[in-house]
Enzyme design. Structure first.
Site, PDB file in Angstrom:
ATOM      1  N   SER A  63      15.421 -20.424  21.102  1.00  0.00           N
ATOM      2  CA  SER A  63      15.948 -19.115  21.466  1.00  0.00           C
ATOM      3  C   SER A  63      16.086 -18.987  22.980  1.00  0.00           C
ATOM      4  CB  SER A  63      15.061 -18.025  20.862  1.00  0.00           C
ATOM      5  OG  SER A  63      15.691 -16.780  20.879  1.00  0.00           O
TER       6      SER A  63
ATOM      7  N   ASP B   2      20.840 -16.919  10.807  1.00  0.00           N
ATOM      8  CA  ASP B   2      20.136 -16.437  11.990  1.00  0.00           C
ATOM      9  C   ASP B   2      20.649 -15.038  12.318  1.00  0.00           C
ATOM     10  OD1 ASP B   2      19.162 -15.914  14.592  1.00  0.00           O
ATOM     11  OD2 ASP B   2      19.107 -18.054  15.063  1.00  0.00           O
TER      12      ASP B   2
ATOM     13  N   HIS C  23      16.160 -17.296  12.169  1.00  0.00           N
ATOM     14  CA  HIS C  23      15.967 -17.578  13.593  1.00  0.00           C
ATOM     15  C   HIS C  23      14.690 -18.379  13.839  1.00  0.00           C
ATOM     16  CE1 HIS C  23      16.718 -17.018  17.821  1.00  0.00           C
ATOM     17  NE2 HIS C  23      15.536 -16.446  18.014  1.00  0.00           N
TER      18      HIS C  23
END
Length: 276
Positions: free
Chosen positions: A97, A227, A256
């Site tokens: 991320s 996601d 995610h």
């Protein structure tokens, strides 16, 4: 606990496990978490004979709760300070991320010989914010709400994120894992609220396009097609087109935070890339 002190006096906490002459793998966590988010991967690769390193980004975890420097240029400089301190050579950098943005921003600027390969998992590059140049991005209002909720409703907001979209626990038929939710919340609440608010701008508005174009080492992109935090079509599917030596793998139905709840699959894919 080990720390490295950066040029502006910030103390960056880090873990460094394994033989110092083994191939180093450095892990970069997402917002608003800490090095602890990589516990599974650090144990897995430590048992495979690698040297494993993970740090708490400034303002996160056990590092200094900074009110300045909470942006990508400084994040990358902090990583450079740590890799210089440890004198890492031929390292593999893996980021999730926001940490994926940090990885590519650092790798694009790293000293020769420091980096061998990079992996971006569910990562924010090229850029998350919607604009005329990036029509598939998310509108600024999404990130304004992140800032507002983090600043003034953080404890509940972090619980809602972890128990909902981050791991896909809000999907029909999903079985929430309470320990995973609690651990996400624990990590988030360790950090500094000002740094976490600032980091929303860093992960959403930084444009990593030129970083992706300039990196010469092999880069693996891993992303789930469910996601809900960083949609794959506006991230990995664009980023792969910008890389000189890129590979991509998209996981059907993965959320995610897939590397936590599907660690067995993703660890195997990471090992194959590292040893390939």
């Amino acid at each position: 606990m080990p720390f490295v002190t950066t040029a502006d006096g910030t103390e960056i906490f880090y873990k460094d496990w394994g033989a110092k002459d083994a191939t180093p793998i450095m892990f970069h966590h997402g917002w608003p978490l800490s090095a602890d988010d990589w516990d599974n991967q650090m144990m897995f690769f430590l048992q495979k004979g690698y040297r494993v390193i993970a740090h708490d980004r400034r303002g996160h975890g056990r590092s200094t709760q900074t009110d300045t420097g909470n942006e990508m240029d400084t994040y990358a400089a902090d990583v450079a300070a740590l890799t210089d301190h440890l004198d890492l050579k031929g390292a593999i950098h893996i980021g999730h991320s926001t940490g994926g943005g940090e990885v590519i921003h650092y790798v694009a600027r790293a000293k020769p010989g420091r980096v061998a390969k990079a992996v971006l998992i569910s990562a924010v590059p090229p850029v998350m914010l919607k604009s005329d140049a990036n029509p598939g991005g998310l509108p600024i209002e999404v990130f304004d709400d992140f800032r507002q909720q983090t600043a003034f409703n953080r404890a509940q907001f972090y619980l809602d994120v972890a128990s909902g979209p981050f791991y896909g626990f809000n999907r029909p038929g999903a079985k929430p894992i309470q320990g995973v939710i609690d651990n996400w919340w624990r990590q988030g609440m360790m950090g500094g609220i000002k740094a976490h608010v600032d980091c929303v701008k860093a992960f959403s508005e930084t444009d990593f396009t030129e970083d992706l174009k300039s990196v010469d080492v092999p880069v693996l992109l891993l992303h789930g097609d469910d996601d809900q935090v960083v949609p794959v079509k506006d991230s990995a599917e664009i980023g792969i087109k910008l890389l000189k030596h890129g590979q991509i793998k998209i996981y059907p139905g993965y959320p995610h935070g897939a590397f936590t709840i599907h660690a067995d699959v993703i660890n195997a894919d990471l090992l194959a890339f590292i040893e390939g």
